[in-house]
Design a protein around this motif. Structure first.
Motif, mmCIF file in Angstrom:
data_model
loop_
_atom_site.group_PDB
_atom_site.id
_atom_site.type_symbol
_atom_site.label_atom_id
_atom_site.label_comp_id
_atom_site.label_asym_id
_atom_site.label_seq_id
_atom_site.Cartn_x
_atom_site.Cartn_y
_atom_site.Cartn_z
ATOM 1 N N LEU A 1 10.492 4.817 5.436
ATOM 2 C CA LEU A 1 9.069 5.152 5.515
ATOM 3 C C LEU A 1 8.255 3.918 5.896
ATOM 4 O O LEU A 1 7.407 3.989 6.789
ATOM 5 C CB LEU A 1 8.590 5.726 4.181
ATOM 6 C CG LEU A 1 7.093 6.001 4.065
ATOM 7 C CD1 LEU A 1 6.637 7.041 5.091
ATOM 8 C CD2 LEU A 1 6.746 6.450 2.657
ATOM 9 N N GLN A 2 8.521 2.797 5.240
ATOM 10 C CA GLN A 2 7.777 1.573 5.535
ATOM 11 C C GLN A 2 7.953 1.145 6.989
ATOM 12 O O GLN A 2 6.987 0.786 7.658
ATOM 13 C CB GLN A 2 8.221 0.441 4.601
ATOM 14 C CG GLN A 2 7.792 0.655 3.169
ATOM 15 C CD GLN A 2 8.394 -0.340 2.215
ATOM 16 O OE1 GLN A 2 9.549 -0.741 2.366
ATOM 17 N NE2 GLN A 2 7.629 -0.744 1.212
ATOM 18 N N VAL B 1 5.947 3.496 9.308
ATOM 19 C CA VAL B 1 4.500 3.266 9.198
ATOM 20 C C VAL B 1 4.120 1.950 9.879
ATOM 21 O O VAL B 1 3.098 1.880 10.570
ATOM 22 C CB VAL B 1 4.050 3.294 7.723
ATOM 23 C CG1 VAL B 1 2.618 2.813 7.578
ATOM 24 C CG2 VAL B 1 4.202 4.710 7.161
ATOM 25 N N LYS C 1 0.843 -1.198 0.000
ATOM 26 C CA LYS C 1 0.000 0.000 0.000
ATOM 27 C C LYS C 1 0.878 1.248 0.000
ATOM 28 O O LYS C 1 0.595 2.209 -0.716
ATOM 29 C CB LYS C 1 -0.925 -0.018 1.225
ATOM 30 C CG LYS C 1 -1.899 1.110 1.253
ATOM 31 C CD LYS C 1 -2.864 1.024 0.099
ATOM 32 C CE LYS C 1 -3.883 2.143 0.166
ATOM 33 N NZ LYS C 1 -4.720 2.193 -1.033
ATOM 34 N N ILE C 2 1.958 1.230 0.769
ATOM 35 C CA ILE C 2 2.879 2.371 0.808
ATOM 36 C C ILE C 2 3.514 2.579 -0.561
ATOM 37 O O ILE C 2 3.606 3.713 -1.049
ATOM 38 C CB ILE C 2 3.943 2.170 1.903
ATOM 39 C CG1 ILE C 2 3.282 2.205 3.288
ATOM 40 C CG2 ILE C 2 5.039 3.237 1.800
ATOM 41 C CD1 ILE C 2 4.158 1.694 4.408
ATOM 42 N N LEU D 1 2.984 13.128 0.254
ATOM 43 C CA LEU D 1 3.137 11.715 0.570
ATOM 44 C C LEU D 1 2.640 11.404 1.984
ATOM 45 O O LEU D 1 1.863 10.472 2.188
ATOM 46 C CB LEU D 1 4.605 11.310 0.432
ATOM 47 C CG LEU D 1 4.982 9.902 0.868
ATOM 48 C CD1 LEU D 1 4.245 8.858 0.045
ATOM 49 C CD2 LEU D 1 6.491 9.709 0.775
ATOM 50 N N ILE E 1 1.029 4.192 -2.845
ATOM 51 C CA ILE E 1 0.904 5.624 -2.548
ATOM 52 C C ILE E 1 2.121 6.374 -3.076
ATOM 53 O O ILE E 1 1.983 7.454 -3.673
ATOM 54 C CB ILE E 1 0.723 5.856 -1.034
ATOM 55 C CG1 ILE E 1 -0.605 5.254 -0.556
ATOM 56 C CG2 ILE E 1 0.794 7.339 -0.692
ATOM 57 C CD1 ILE E 1 -0.746 5.157 0.954
ATOM 58 N N GLU F 1 -4.879 7.321 3.887
ATOM 59 C CA GLU F 1 -5.131 5.962 3.400
ATOM 60 C C GLU F 1 -5.003 4.908 4.504
ATOM 61 O O GLU F 1 -5.720 3.907 4.496
ATOM 62 C CB GLU F 1 -4.162 5.612 2.272
ATOM 63 C CG GLU F 1 -4.345 6.429 1.018
ATOM 64 C CD GLU F 1 -5.538 5.988 0.190
ATOM 65 O OE1 GLU F 1 -5.880 4.791 0.220
ATOM 66 O OE2 GLU F 1 -6.124 6.857 -0.472
ATOM 67 N N LEU F 2 -4.076 5.124 5.438
ATOM 68 C CA LEU F 2 -3.793 4.107 6.447
ATOM 69 C C LEU F 2 -4.309 4.474 7.833
ATOM 70 O O LEU F 2 -4.093 3.739 8.792
ATOM 71 C CB LEU F 2 -2.287 3.826 6.489
ATOM 72 C CG LEU F 2 -1.685 3.379 5.153
ATOM 73 C CD1 LEU F 2 -0.182 3.214 5.275
ATOM 74 C CD2 LEU F 2 -2.347 2.103 4.664
ATOM 75 N N HIS G 1 -1.151 11.611 2.180
ATOM 76 C CA HIS G 1 -1.775 10.439 1.564
ATOM 77 C C HIS G 1 -1.655 9.209 2.470
ATOM 78 O O HIS G 1 -2.627 8.470 2.640
ATOM 79 C CB HIS G 1 -1.138 10.137 0.200
ATOM 80 C CG HIS G 1 -1.728 10.884 -0.937
ATOM 81 N ND1 HIS G 1 -1.445 12.200 -1.188
ATOM 82 C CD2 HIS G 1 -2.598 10.493 -1.890
ATOM 83 C CE1 HIS G 1 -2.103 12.585 -2.251
ATOM 84 N NE2 HIS G 1 -2.815 11.574 -2.703
ATOM 85 N N VAL G 2 -0.470 8.984 3.012
ATOM 86 C CA VAL G 2 -0.258 7.827 3.887
ATOM 87 C C VAL G 2 -1.159 7.932 5.119
ATOM 88 O O VAL G 2 -1.803 6.952 5.509
ATOM 89 C CB VAL G 2 1.230 7.689 4.289
ATOM 90 C CG1 VAL G 2 1.410 6.670 5.401
ATOM 91 C CG2 VAL G 2 2.082 7.316 3.079
ATOM 92 N N GLU G 3 -1.217 9.110 5.719
ATOM 93 C CA GLU G 3 -2.058 9.292 6.911
ATOM 94 C C GLU G 3 -3.523 9.014 6.595
ATOM 95 O O GLU G 3 -4.212 8.329 7.361
ATOM 96 C CB GLU G 3 -1.899 10.715 7.451
ATOM 97 C CG GLU G 3 -0.583 10.968 8.121
ATOM 98 C CD GLU G 3 -0.434 12.384 8.641
ATOM 99 O OE1 GLU G 3 0.366 12.573 9.568
ATOM 100 O OE2 GLU G 3 -1.103 13.320 8.134
#
Length: 84
Positions: free
Chosen positions: A71-72, A75, A8-9, A45, A12, A52-53, A48-50
């Protein structure tokens, strides 16, 4: 769970960096120099991550993200230890 989260990351990242679907994104790639994500892109970025997840990434953490793996990892830690 982490494989799905990592995928998913990457999805994104591809969207934010406007990369074609056939481009392979790996953990070793640098967000800025390899993927072309500038400071404004980093903000996009993170947003979007915040969204979406459903997590919250602290502003102070963003400067620690050099690679995709950085980043992965961050998260995954946030997803494993949600703050109430």
């Amino acid at each position: 769970m982490s494989d799905v989260l990592d995928e998913k990351i990457v999805s994104i990242l591809k969207e934010v960096a406007e990369l074609p679907d056939d481009v392979e994104v790996t953990g070793e790639q640098n967000l800025r120099s390899n993927l072309g994500i500038d400071s404004l892109g980093m903000i996009d970025l993170v947003m979007h991550v915040e969204t979406e997840l459903d997590i919250k990434i602290g502003e102070e953490s963003v400067s620690n993200f050099a690679t995709v793996a950085d980043l992965q990892r961050h998260v995954r830690e946030l997803a494993a230890n949600p703050v109430a």
